[in-house]
Design a protein around this motif. Structure first.
Motif, PDB file in Angstrom:
ATOM      1  N   GLU A 165      23.624  13.188  17.004  1.00 27.60           N
ATOM      2  CA  GLU A 165      23.656  12.252  16.365  1.00 27.60           C
ATOM      3  C   GLU A 165      25.361  11.997  15.836  1.00 27.60           C
ATOM      4  N   GLY A 166      25.412  10.477  15.899  1.00 20.36           N
ATOM      5  CA  GLY A 166      27.145  10.062  16.041  1.00 20.36           C
ATOM      6  C   GLY A 166      27.023   8.283  15.340  1.00 20.36           C
ATOM      7  N   VAL A 167      28.501   8.071  16.178  1.00 20.68           N
ATOM      8  CA  VAL A 167      28.527   6.947  15.458  1.00 20.68           C
ATOM      9  C   VAL A 167      29.130   6.167  16.628  1.00 20.68           C
ATOM     10  N   ALA A 168      28.449   4.520  16.581  1.00 15.94           N
ATOM     11  CA  ALA A 168      28.677   4.139  18.266  1.00 15.94           C
ATOM     12  C   ALA A 168      29.220   2.479  17.771  1.00 15.94           C
ATOM     13  N   ALA A 169      29.651   1.948  18.299  1.00 14.56           N
ATOM     14  CA  ALA A 169      29.852   0.197  18.560  1.00 14.56           C
ATOM     15  C   ALA A 169      29.963   0.159  19.847  1.00 14.56           C
ATOM     16  N   LYS A 170      29.528  -1.445  20.255  1.00 12.84           N
ATOM     17  CA  LYS A 170      29.405  -1.571  21.730  1.00 12.84           C
ATOM     18  C   LYS A 170      30.346  -2.284  21.515  1.00 12.84           C
ATOM     19  N   ILE A 171      31.008  -2.690  22.275  1.00 12.61           N
ATOM     20  CA  ILE A 171      31.826  -4.354  22.883  1.00 12.61           C
ATOM     21  C   ILE A 171      31.304  -5.227  24.364  1.00 12.61           C
ATOM     22  N   ASP A 172      31.183  -5.976  24.203  1.00 13.00           N
ATOM     23  CA  ASP A 172      31.050  -7.177  24.827  1.00 13.00           C
ATOM     24  C   ASP A 172      32.071  -7.789  25.646  1.00 13.00           C
ATOM     25  N   LYS A 213      45.877  -4.579  39.544  1.00 14.82           N
ATOM     26  CA  LYS A 213      46.559  -6.109  40.288  1.00 14.82           C
ATOM     27  C   LYS A 213      47.604  -6.736  38.949  1.00 14.82           C
ATOM     28  N   PHE A 214      48.054  -7.125  39.421  1.00  9.22           N
ATOM     29  CA  PHE A 214      49.410  -7.899  38.528  1.00  9.22           C
ATOM     30  C   PHE A 214      49.206  -7.855  37.086  1.00  9.22           C
ATOM     31  N   ASN A 215      47.954  -8.884  36.939  1.00  8.09           N
ATOM     32  CA  ASN A 215      47.617  -9.686  36.017  1.00  8.09           C
ATOM     33  C   ASN A 215      46.364  -8.843  35.969  1.00  8.09           C
ATOM     34  N   GLY A 216      46.068  -7.502  35.839  1.00 11.34           N
ATOM     35  CA  GLY A 216      45.213  -7.309  35.520  1.00 11.34           C
ATOM     36  C   GLY A 216      43.923  -7.400  33.808  1.00 11.34           C
ATOM     37  N   PRO A 217      44.839  -7.539  33.367  1.00 14.36           N
ATOM     38  CA  PRO A 217      43.840  -8.245  32.126  1.00 14.36           C
ATOM     39  C   PRO A 217      43.569  -9.724  32.241  1.00 14.36           C
ATOM     40  N   GLY A 218      43.687 -10.110  32.990  1.00 11.85           N
ATOM     41  CA  GLY A 218      42.985 -11.655  33.639  1.00 11.85           C
ATOM     42  C   GLY A 218      41.846 -11.892  33.688  1.00 11.85           C
ATOM     43  N   ALA A 219      41.448  -9.998  34.275  1.00 11.26           N
ATOM     44  CA  ALA A 219      39.589 -10.228  33.938  1.00 11.26           C
ATOM     45  C   ALA A 219      38.522 -10.398  33.326  1.00 11.26           C
ATOM     46  N   VAL A 220      39.272 -10.408  31.703  1.00 12.30           N
ATOM     47  CA  VAL A 220      39.270 -10.277  30.655  1.00 12.30           C
ATOM     48  C   VAL A 220      39.199 -11.914  29.687  1.00 12.30           C
ATOM     49  N   LEU A 221      37.750 -12.282  30.145  1.00  8.97           N
ATOM     50  CA  LEU A 221      37.470 -14.281  29.177  1.00  8.97           C
ATOM     51  C   LEU A 221      37.465 -13.904  28.005  1.00  8.97           C
ATOM     52  N   ARG A 222      36.963 -13.075  27.447  1.00 13.03           N
ATOM     53  CA  ARG A 222      36.135 -12.573  26.187  1.00 13.03           C
ATOM     54  C   ARG A 222      36.277 -11.271  25.813  1.00 13.03           C
ATOM     55  N   VAL A 223      35.834 -11.296  24.542  1.00  9.86           N
ATOM     56  CA  VAL A 223      35.920  -9.820  23.420  1.00  9.86           C
ATOM     57  C   VAL A 223      34.826 -10.445  22.729  1.00  9.86           C
ATOM     58  N   TRP A 224      33.385  -9.546  22.348  1.00 14.19           N
ATOM     59  CA  TRP A 224      33.009  -9.636  21.134  1.00 14.19           C
ATOM     60  C   TRP A 224      33.053  -7.356  20.765  1.00 14.19           C
ATOM     61  N   SER A 225      32.503  -7.330  19.769  1.00  9.50           N
ATOM     62  CA  SER A 225      32.774  -6.354  19.370  1.00  9.50           C
ATOM     63  C   SER A 225      31.250  -6.554  18.443  1.00  9.50           C
ATOM     64  N   SER A 226      30.251  -5.476  18.184  1.00  6.57           N
ATOM     65  CA  SER A 226      29.129  -5.706  17.431  1.00  6.57           C
ATOM     66  C   SER A 226      29.707  -4.641  15.863  1.00  6.57           C
ATOM     67  N   ALA A 227      29.169  -4.706  15.154  1.00  5.29           N
ATOM     68  CA  ALA A 227      28.949  -3.991  13.924  1.00  5.29           C
ATOM     69  C   ALA A 227      28.697  -2.562  14.127  1.00  5.29           C
ATOM     70  N   PRO A 228      29.094  -1.083  13.694  1.00  4.28           N
ATOM     71  CA  PRO A 228      28.791  -0.325  13.990  1.00  4.28           C
ATOM     72  C   PRO A 228      27.625   0.904  13.117  1.00  4.28           C
ATOM     73  N   TYR A 229      26.409   1.415  14.424  1.00  3.61           N
ATOM     74  CA  TYR A 229      25.603   1.699  14.175  1.00  3.61           C
ATOM     75  C   TYR A 229      25.251   3.360  14.598  1.00  3.61           C
ATOM     76  N   ALA A 230      24.165   3.813  14.240  1.00  4.26           N
ATOM     77  CA  ALA A 230      24.402   4.936  13.993  1.00  4.26           C
ATOM     78  C   ALA A 230      23.203   5.555  15.614  1.00  4.26           C
ATOM     79  N   VAL A 231      24.234   6.232  16.424  1.00  2.00           N
ATOM     80  CA  VAL A 231      22.959   6.776  17.981  1.00  2.00           C
ATOM     81  C   VAL A 231      22.457   8.871  17.605  1.00  2.00           C
ATOM     82  N   PRO A 232      20.540   8.076  17.652  1.00  2.00           N
ATOM     83  CA  PRO A 232      20.036   9.018  17.297  1.00  2.00           C
ATOM     84  C   PRO A 232      19.996  10.150  17.962  1.00  2.00           C
ATOM     85  N   LYS A 233      19.776  11.198  17.577  1.00  2.00           N
ATOM     86  CA  LYS A 233      19.417  12.748  18.526  1.00  2.00           C
ATOM     87  C   LYS A 233      18.946  12.627  20.076  1.00  2.00           C
TER      88      LYS A 233
END
Length: 487
Positions: free
Chosen positions: A374-381, A348-368
């Motif tokens: 095992e690693g580290v992850a972050a969530k973006i809503d 789309k010409f204005n593709g980022p216009g599909a995003v109305l808000r951005v939230w991020s979580s604190a990082p957390y460990a991902v179990p095996k």
């Protein structure tokens, strides 16, 4: 005044009151009225009193403001499809008239036609394809309604698909498209000059102030300001580039920079946030840049007439503040941050216009589990709208005690859900893998170029249409879990 004139004045006052009451009744009922002509001074003066009640905050209201809290007012003379020399003047008029009308209304940039093939190719006239594209780009970033008046059966679906999503959703900006500050007193129709318009994407407000939408989930996410109005929640900026007067010199360029988006140079906009870097993306060239400062700039080449640029040329440059998710020490890695760039709908010409808000979580460990370390992850809503091919950039930065900052390669994985439903197919493309870029151009080169040294992975998936008919401002949710594995 003689008696007859007094009586005429009384009649005029009564008619004015009747018109005002009728307009107020219709507008408060939600009917889409357009003030489409005859913007006499007395009408402009009365707009605030006729519509002021619509923007009052009502008790119990939530953070979502009306899509069109102000009236729609036509911002130019009529659309004349038969006159190939009228279109550049129309685009310039729309932009500069919006400087006034944007304070009183949502400027309406009028209808346009996606196919103007009936125009005979006149000497020294722009091509009908260039005219149609210019109108489509202008409407995409105008912030107003988008509507076409094509001859039935003669639409250009390829062009309209860059404006309208699969589900019929359009992606209007959250503000009013206006000329950038340094061009307020310049003639946009001079040859070799490029008119630059700016706007923002996100959730529209009503009080002219902006709030950066890149918060942690435990932060205040309300867009209600201290005085009871609504801030505009901003997820990205957009620059529309319009070369309206022709190009007579080779190697003509236009300079773009984040601070041309007025919101980004407001000293309070990023208050409370780490100073962001900016991701810039040119729709025409598919090139991208990462800039560290709001004042950094890039040059975009404009094709000369002999190179196919024609008398009209336009482009859209999306400017997205990079969302930074701070990391913690985990295992044998000392992790700095995840960088996230929600690109939205790529086609789309204005593709980022599909995003109305951005939230991020604190990082957390991902179990095996059975097949992952095992690693580290972050969530973006992401609060989103529309449907189609959706893309997000992600990279992890790792700092060791002895060396400079480095990107983590081959260590990112991603899980995506849309409205709590898992997305089965998620494509991960390593933009830093130059060998893959060379060997697999159909996958990558049509998407983004110029990021080989930036360490980003491209996360791409299909955003399906909503399962039910939703209001234009009702929010849908995309959740992306980006994980970094141990090496």
């Amino acid at each position: 005044h003689h008696h007859g004139q007094d009586h005429d004045d009384d009649d005029d006052d009564e008619k004015s009151r009747e018109v005002g009451e009728t307009v107020g009744l219709l507008s408060s009922s939600g009917l889409p009225i357009i003030h489409c002509m005859c913007h006499a001074p007395e009408i402009i003066y009365r707009i605030p009193s006729l519509y002021g009640h619509i923007t009052e905050q009502k008790e119990g209201s939530d953070h979502s403001s009306p899509r069109f809290p102000l009236p729609l007012m036509r911002a130019s003379d009529d659309f004349f499809p038969d006159d190939p020399f009228s279109h550049n003047v129309m685009i310039a008029s729309l932009a500069y008239n919006s400087l006034l009308l944007g304070h009183l209304s949502t400027p309406d940039w009028d209808m346009f036609q996606s196919s103007l093939s009936f125009l005979s190719e006149m000497k020294d006239a722009p091509s009908h394809n260039a005219i149609a594209k210019m109108h489509a780009v202008a409407r995409s970033i105008s912030g107003g309604p988008i509507y076409v008046s094509d001859v039935p059966g003669e639409s250009d679906p390829d062009l309209l698909n860059k404006v309208v999503c699969d589900d019929g959703t359009v992606l209007p900006c959250a503000g009013v498209a206006l000329p950038v500050r340094e061009q307020l007193l310049l003639d946009p129709l001079v040859r070799n000059r490029t008119m630059i318009l700016w706007n923002v994407n996100g959730l529209p407000g009503d009080d002219g102030s902006w709030k950066f939408s890149s918060t942690h989930q435990d932060d205040d996410d309300s867009n209600i300001d201290n005085e009871g109005g609504y801030n505009t929640i901003v997820t990205s900026g957009v620059l529309g580039l319009f070369h309206l007067g022709g190009c007579v010199e080779e190697n003509t360029t236009v300079t773009v920079k984040p601070q041309q988006v007025e919101a980004f140079q407001n000293k309070y906009f990023f208050e409370g946030h780490q100073k962001p870097s900016f991701f810039l993306y040119s729709y025409n060239t598919r090139r991208a840049w990462v800039l560290e400062n709001v004042s950094d700039e890039v040059e975009i080449q404009i094709p000369s007439e002999t190179e196919g640029g024609g008398l009209l040329w336009c482009d859209v440059v999306s400017i997205i503040p990079i969302t930074v998710v701070p990391m913690v020490h985990q295992g044998d890695l000392s992790l700095n941050v995840f960088d996230i760039v929600p690109l939205g709908l790529l086609d789309k010409f204005n593709g980022p216009g599909a995003v109305l808000r951005v939230w991020s979580s604190a990082p957390y460990a991902v179990p095996k589990n059975n097949d992952q370390q095992e690693g580290v992850a972050a969530k973006i809503d992401l609060s989103v709208r529309g449907s189609g091919e959706f893309a997000v950039l992600a990279r992890a930065r790792v700092r060791s005690d002895k060396g400079p900052v480095q990107w983590v390669h081959s260590g990112i994985r991603a899980k995506v859900t849309v409205d709590d439903e898992s997305v089965d197919r998620v494509d991960l493309i390593q933009l830093w893998d130059e060998e893959k870029m060379a060997n697999d151009p159909p996958v990558l080169n049509r998407s983004i170029l110029g990021l080989e040294k930036e360490g980003f992975d491209l996360i791409k998936f299909h955003l399906p249409p909503p399962t039910k008919k939703i209001n234009v401002i009702e929010e849908r949710w995309v959740n992306i879990e980006v994980a970094l594995k141990h090496q």
